[in-house]
Design a protein around this motif. Structure first.
Motif, PDB file in Angstrom:
ATOM      1  N   THR A  21       2.762  -5.260  -7.659  1.00 58.82           N
ATOM      2  CA  THR A  21       3.820  -5.663  -8.583  1.00 58.82           C
ATOM      3  C   THR A  21       4.208  -7.102  -8.291  1.00 58.82           C
ATOM      4  N   PRO A  22       4.949  -7.738  -9.203  1.00 60.58           N
ATOM      5  CA  PRO A  22       5.433  -9.086  -8.899  1.00 60.58           C
ATOM      6  C   PRO A  22       6.218  -9.141  -7.590  1.00 60.58           C
ATOM      7  N   ALA A  23       7.010  -8.109  -7.324  1.00 57.43           N
ATOM      8  CA  ALA A  23       7.796  -8.113  -6.086  1.00 57.43           C
ATOM      9  C   ALA A  23       6.892  -8.056  -4.857  1.00 57.43           C
ATOM     10  N   SER A  24       5.858  -7.198  -4.896  1.00 58.24           N
ATOM     11  CA  SER A  24       4.964  -7.102  -3.731  1.00 58.24           C
ATOM     12  C   SER A  24       4.150  -8.384  -3.569  1.00 58.24           C
ATOM     13  N   LEU A  25       3.792  -9.004  -4.666  1.00 56.41           N
ATOM     14  CA  LEU A  25       3.077 -10.283  -4.594  1.00 56.41           C
ATOM     15  C   LEU A  25       3.935 -11.356  -3.960  1.00 56.41           C
ATOM     16  N   ALA A  26       5.181 -11.428  -4.379  1.00 52.96           N
ATOM     17  CA  ALA A  26       6.088 -12.434  -3.828  1.00 52.96           C
ATOM     18  C   ALA A  26       6.258 -12.237  -2.326  1.00 52.96           C
ATOM     19  N   ARG A  27       6.423 -10.985  -1.910  1.00 53.99           N
ATOM     20  CA  ARG A  27       6.574 -10.713  -0.469  1.00 53.99           C
ATOM     21  C   ARG A  27       5.322 -11.124   0.293  1.00 53.99           C
ATOM     22  N   ALA A  28       4.166 -10.807  -0.249  1.00 51.76           N
ATOM     23  CA  ALA A  28       2.912 -11.112   0.447  1.00 51.76           C
ATOM     24  C   ALA A  28       2.699 -12.604   0.625  1.00 51.76           C
ATOM     25  N   HIS A  29       3.322 -13.421  -0.245  1.00 47.15           N
ATOM     26  CA  HIS A  29       3.117 -14.866  -0.165  1.00 47.15           C
ATOM     27  C   HIS A  29       4.382 -15.608   0.262  1.00 47.15           C
ATOM     28  N   PHE A  30       5.379 -14.863   0.695  1.00 47.34           N
ATOM     29  CA  PHE A  30       6.605 -15.450   1.249  1.00 47.34           C
ATOM     30  C   PHE A  30       7.274 -16.403   0.268  1.00 47.34           C
ATOM     31  N   ILE A  31       7.333 -15.964  -0.992  1.00 45.05           N
ATOM     32  CA  ILE A  31       8.025 -16.740  -2.013  1.00 45.05           C
ATOM     33  C   ILE A  31       8.939 -15.804  -2.791  1.00 45.05           C
ATOM     34  N   SER A  32       9.844 -16.370  -3.561  1.00 46.88           N
ATOM     35  CA  SER A  32      10.729 -15.546  -4.384  1.00 46.88           C
ATOM     36  C   SER A  32       9.998 -15.112  -5.653  1.00 46.88           C
ATOM     37  N   THR A  33      10.444 -14.005  -6.253  1.00 45.77           N
ATOM     38  CA  THR A  33       9.842 -13.581  -7.517  1.00 45.77           C
ATOM     39  C   THR A  33      10.074 -14.627  -8.601  1.00 45.77           C
TER      40      THR A  33
END
Length: 335
Positions: A231-243
């Motif tokens: 999901t967008p949220a999991s992607l953001a977490r994986a790359h240490f950025i905000s959604t």
């Protein structure tokens, strides 16, 4: 591997004159302005093989000039890339402010939705593969950076990839069998790999950090398409950025992150549904393999994207492949 610099293969069938060539190309490729070059009366031969929404052409012709002008490009027409592999003679391609001269064994890519010019100053033979933009796992603006770029047969990854397309052109009969879809998509995957390497060489991670991050996120998505929790949220977490930052990256490329994930999943599912390797697997298994586990939701998405149910699509594609396995249809010029 060595290629002929002058020998143009003789292909079966009656040659087309210029008028028939123009009408045939407009009908099977895209509308083009085509003119003779020099004092040689135009003659050409064209054969076409279709694998789903990918068309492969073998073209043999006398010297001529081709132009795809803005007036010939409609906003609502399908968007295709064309891979051109020179087999004999030479070609000069111009698009997006770049010029590429192709010799036998070289290939280049160009976009049918933007103007281009092709010059064939001598008798020539080429294989052209035309395929939808959606089959390329790269943003259109990035592909636009490598159009009209010559990938010579004796350098880099082209030493491995170009011969694959050469042999594909020499063995078009293999595209009549049930494994044609897998073979063609394998070739396109190789092409995308070569384009990605060239983009990385030109841009690098330092030239534009935002673009580099976008490329990293897309690669992560492609590696995790089967994950149910992608999901967008999991992607953001994986790359240490905000959604919010993630949304900004994709909005700059004209597509939301969720839409890009969905389109890539649906394309992978469509590919597998046409693959005999998975013919005995339920449609729901194929969809779940790419992260879409809700069968009813997936079916609606697939039909909205491709205009038919996944079951109908599978039956049509696999049935057509079985029907063509024994014979390759011969194309005749229009009367």
């Amino acid at each position: 591997m060595r290629y002929s610099t002058s020998g143009v293969a003789d292909t079966p069938g009656r040659p087309f004159d210029l008028e028939v060539w123009r009408s045939t190309v407009a009908r099977t490729v895209v509308p083009l302005e085509i003119e003779e070059l020099g004092d040689v009366t135009f003659q050409g031969r064209l054969s076409r093989t279709v694998v789903e929404d990918v068309s492969l052409f073998e073209m043999v012709a006398t010297p001529h000039m081709v132009r795809r002008t803005p007036d010939l490009i409609a906003d609502d027409e399908p968007r295709f890339y064309k891979l051109s592999l020179q087999l004999a003679g030479s070609m000069v391609l111009e698009q997006d402010g770049r010029t590429a001269e192709l010799r036998p064994g070289d290939l280049a890519i160009y976009d049918t939705h933007r103007p281009y010019t092709l010059a064939f100053p001598e008798a020539n033979q080429a294989m052209v593969i035309m395929f939808p933009h959606e089959l390329v796992d790269l943003p259109r603006d990035e592909v636009a950076r490598v159009t009209a770029t010559c990938f010579p047969s004796d350098a880099g990854l082209a030493r491995v990839i170009n011969p694959f397309f050469v042999e594909l052109g020499r063995n078009m009969d293999q595209l009549a069998g049930p494994h044609a879809t897998r073979l063609v998509h394998s070739g396109l995957d190789l092409l995308v790999t070569m384009l990605s390497q060239e983009l990385h060489r030109r841009l690098g991670p330092v030239a534009n950090p935002a673009r580099s991050l976008a490329r990293e996120v897309r690669e992560y998505i492609l590696d995790h398409l089967g994950d149910l929790d992608l999901t967008p949220a999991s992607l953001a977490r994986a790359h240490f950025i905000s959604t919010r930052h993630l949304y900004t990256i994709f909005s700059a490329e004209g597509q939301t992150v969720s839409a890009w994930i969905r389109s890539r999943r649906l394309e992978r599912i469509r590919r597998d549904l046409g693959d005999p390797l998975f013919a005995d697997r339920p449609v729901s298994w194929v969809a779940g393999r790419w992260g879409l586990s809700d069968a009813a939701h997936f079916s609606r998405l697939f039909k909205a994207e491709f205009g038919e149910s996944p079951t109908s699509y599978r039956e049509r594609i696999l049935g057509a492949r079985r029907g063509r396995a024994a014979e390759i249809p011969q194309q005749s010029p229009p009367r």
